[in-house]
Write an enzyme that holds these catalytic residues in place. Structure first.
Site, mmCIF file in Angstrom:
data_model
loop_
_atom_site.group_PDB
_atom_site.id
_atom_site.type_symbol
_atom_site.label_atom_id
_atom_site.label_comp_id
_atom_site.label_asym_id
_atom_site.label_seq_id
_atom_site.Cartn_x
_atom_site.Cartn_y
_atom_site.Cartn_z
ATOM 1 N N ARG A 173 10.489 -9.975 -0.352
ATOM 2 C CA ARG A 173 11.726 -9.556 -1.043
ATOM 3 C C ARG A 173 12.935 -10.379 -0.589
ATOM 4 N NH1 ARG A 173 10.756 -3.037 -1.545
ATOM 5 N NH2 ARG A 173 9.686 -3.216 -3.537
ATOM 6 N N LYS A 201 -1.428 8.892 -14.297
ATOM 7 C CA LYS A 201 -1.112 9.986 -15.230
ATOM 8 C C LYS A 201 -0.638 9.520 -16.601
ATOM 9 C CE LYS A 201 0.452 13.209 -11.717
ATOM 10 N NZ LYS A 201 1.672 13.781 -11.140
ATOM 11 N N GLY A 228 4.666 -2.532 -9.726
ATOM 12 C CA GLY A 228 3.932 -1.479 -9.016
ATOM 13 C C GLY A 228 2.537 -1.882 -8.607
ATOM 14 N N GLY A 254 9.342 1.756 -10.363
ATOM 15 C CA GLY A 254 9.975 2.706 -11.280
ATOM 16 C C GLY A 254 10.909 2.012 -12.253
HETATM 17 P P1 AMP Z 1 0.360 4.486 -11.228
HETATM 18 O O1 AMP Z 1 1.384 4.493 -10.147
HETATM 19 O O2 AMP Z 1 0.503 5.572 -12.225
HETATM 20 O O3 AMP Z 1 0.198 3.099 -11.868
HETATM 21 O O4 AMP Z 1 -1.020 4.835 -10.508
HETATM 22 C C1 AMP Z 1 -1.616 4.014 -9.585
HETATM 23 C C2 AMP Z 1 -2.577 4.808 -8.778
HETATM 24 O O5 AMP Z 1 -3.508 5.415 -9.638
HETATM 25 C C3 AMP Z 1 -3.351 3.952 -7.809
HETATM 26 O O6 AMP Z 1 -3.060 4.379 -6.497
HETATM 27 C C4 AMP Z 1 -4.798 4.220 -8.160
HETATM 28 O O7 AMP Z 1 -5.600 4.412 -7.023
HETATM 29 C C5 AMP Z 1 -4.731 5.514 -8.938
HETATM 30 N N1 AMP Z 1 -5.861 5.633 -9.865
HETATM 31 C C6 AMP Z 1 -6.142 4.845 -10.913
HETATM 32 N N2 AMP Z 1 -7.280 5.255 -11.488
HETATM 33 C C7 AMP Z 1 -7.723 6.331 -10.816
HETATM 34 C C8 AMP Z 1 -8.830 7.209 -10.956
HETATM 35 N N3 AMP Z 1 -9.719 7.021 -11.918
HETATM 36 N N4 AMP Z 1 -8.931 8.215 -10.091
HETATM 37 C C9 AMP Z 1 -8.027 8.397 -9.129
HETATM 38 N N5 AMP Z 1 -6.955 7.612 -8.951
HETATM 39 C C10 AMP Z 1 -6.797 6.587 -9.782
#
Ligand code: AMP
Length: 417
Positions: free
Chosen positions: A40, A206, A374, A397
């Protein structure tokens, strides 16, 4: 309209307050705080060098960690000033305050091309409150303002937007730094009229976190590929069993609405056809919240539509990886946000790795690939393919909110060009 950038500024002899993202990982070693990763800091060098060439007197403001408005010695930015001096090859002054007499005297004493780093702005609770008096105390340090902290631009804080509003009000210029300029170009302008086919890859935990992005990109994309845990909410919405997978039953309609919208707009909407699943074994341990910790065991590919009741889905399966890779290879513009599985565990990282390789291969064939921040950036770096994609966002974010089309306070406060 495009934002004014640091290139457009005439700032010889002027004091320029530059908001940077120096929220670097640190750890204590032999009683000293040591920086573990200085990416950074390195990323701000082009902006700082340009300002030096222009003869500006540079005052840097940044936050580090979450001191919650109190002075916390382990979150001082002093070690960052030493690292910056080493990287830029010139002395960097440090003042252990960010507002008040001491900071003002240090800012006034600067000569053209010199750099001063202020202490962590979050040592004052007023920073995150975007307190106008605190913002005014920051504003008196400078004649102009540059925001190069894209990762903090979704926060309406005093140093990310309040101070710019005040400097603007009395006629000072407020511009984007070079890093910020690149973020706005790739996450914004480049996706306005993308070369087609435009393939969007979305994964992560999610549906609820990504639905606004899905909704907005459905208007622009030719194909949307869905992976990660969020794919299981779609599976549930189709009436299939998801076992112990991460799902959001309250968002079943959100998922179905997105699919209907895709159909209406003739966007190819692709969900996984197979998964890597595992059973969950109770380790007998408790996490920090006192909840039992389960360990995934016996990982295997599941080609059935249903996931067994005692299993959780952790990755897309090999057939899905191959199908997604083929679609990605034919793309001319790619946007990727969110891993395809729980890639931090190598047993569940194959799908994400396959996608990373396909994105790199498509880029080598002339596609423009934009990695939307991210965990997808972490995944690309883990695959050592960081230099094989067109652009990797520095925001988490902030990238997501920008892709959703939400105005970012740290961007809207900058002057139009
Ligand atoms: P996000 O911040 O929403 O992009 O989510 C990223 C996180 O989602 C990472 O830490 C992944 O380990 C988790 N992740 C992605 N796919 C899965 C899954 N099938 N089961 C559990 N965690 C997941």
């Amino acid at each position: 309209m495009a934002k004014l950038t640091v290139r457009d500024l005439s700032v010889s002899g002027q004091r320029v307050l530059v908001r940077v993202d120096y929220n670097v990982p640190m750890e204590e070693k032999d009683g000293r705080m040591v920086i573990n990763d200085s990416t950074r800091i390195r990323e701000t060098l082009p902006t700082l060098k340009l300002l030096q060439e222009k003869g500006a007197r540079i005052i840097l403001a940044a936050h580090l960690g979450r001191p919650d408005g109190k002075r916390e010695p382990s979150l001082s930015l002093r070690p960052v000033s030493e690292k910056l001096a080493e990287l830029i090859g010139k002395p960097v002054q440090f003042v252990d305050e960010c507002v008040g007499e001491k900071a003002e005297a240090a800012a006034k004493a600067l000569k053209n091309g010199e750099i001063l780093l202020l202490e962590n702005v979050r040592f004052h609770a007023e920073e995150e409150e975007n307190d106008p008096v605190f913002a005014a105390r920051l504003s008196v340090l400078a004649d102009a303002y540059v925001n190069d902290a894209f990762g903090a631009a979704h926060r309406a804080h005093a140093s990310t937007c309040g101070v710019a509003r005040i400097i603007s009000a009395w006629g000072g210029r407020c511009a984007a730094g070079l890093l910020m300029e690149r973020e706005l170009k790739f996450l914004g302008d480049e996706l306005e009229a993308p070369a087609r086919p435009f393939v969007v890859i979305l994964g992560g935990a999610k549906v609820s976190d990504k639905i606004k992005v899905i909704d907005r990109l459905l208007e622009k994309a030719d194909t949307i590929l869905i992976g990660g845990a969020m794919a299981y909410t779609f599976k549930l919405a189709h009436g299939h069993k998801t076992g112990k997978s991460l799902v959001e039953p309250e968002h079943i309609n959100t998922a179905l609405d997105a699919e209907s919208k895709a159909k209406e707009l003739k966007v190819q909407f692709e969900l996984p056809s197979d998964n890597v699943i595992a059973e969950l074994k109770d380790t007998g341990k408790l996490n920090k919240k006192g909840k039992p910790v389960f360990e995934p065991v016996n990982p295997r590919v599941n080609t059935e539509t249903d996931i067994p009741a005692d299993c959780e889905g952790f990755d897309i399966g090999p057939a899905t990886s191959a199908r997604f890779s083929q679609i990605i290879q034919s793309a001319r513009t790619i946007l990727w946000n969110g891993p395809m599985g729980m890639f931090e565990d190598p047993r569940f990282g194959e799908g994400t790795l396959a996608v990373a390789k396909a994105v790199a291969a498509a880029t080598a064939n002339g596609a423009k690939s934009i990695i939307g921040g991210g965990d997808s950036v972490k995944a690309i770096n883990k695959a050592k393919l960081g230099d094989k994609v067109t652009f990797m966002s520095t925001g988490g974010g902030a990238s997501l909110e920008f892709l959703e089309g939400t105005p970012l306070p740290g961007v809207t406060c900058l002057d139009e060009n």
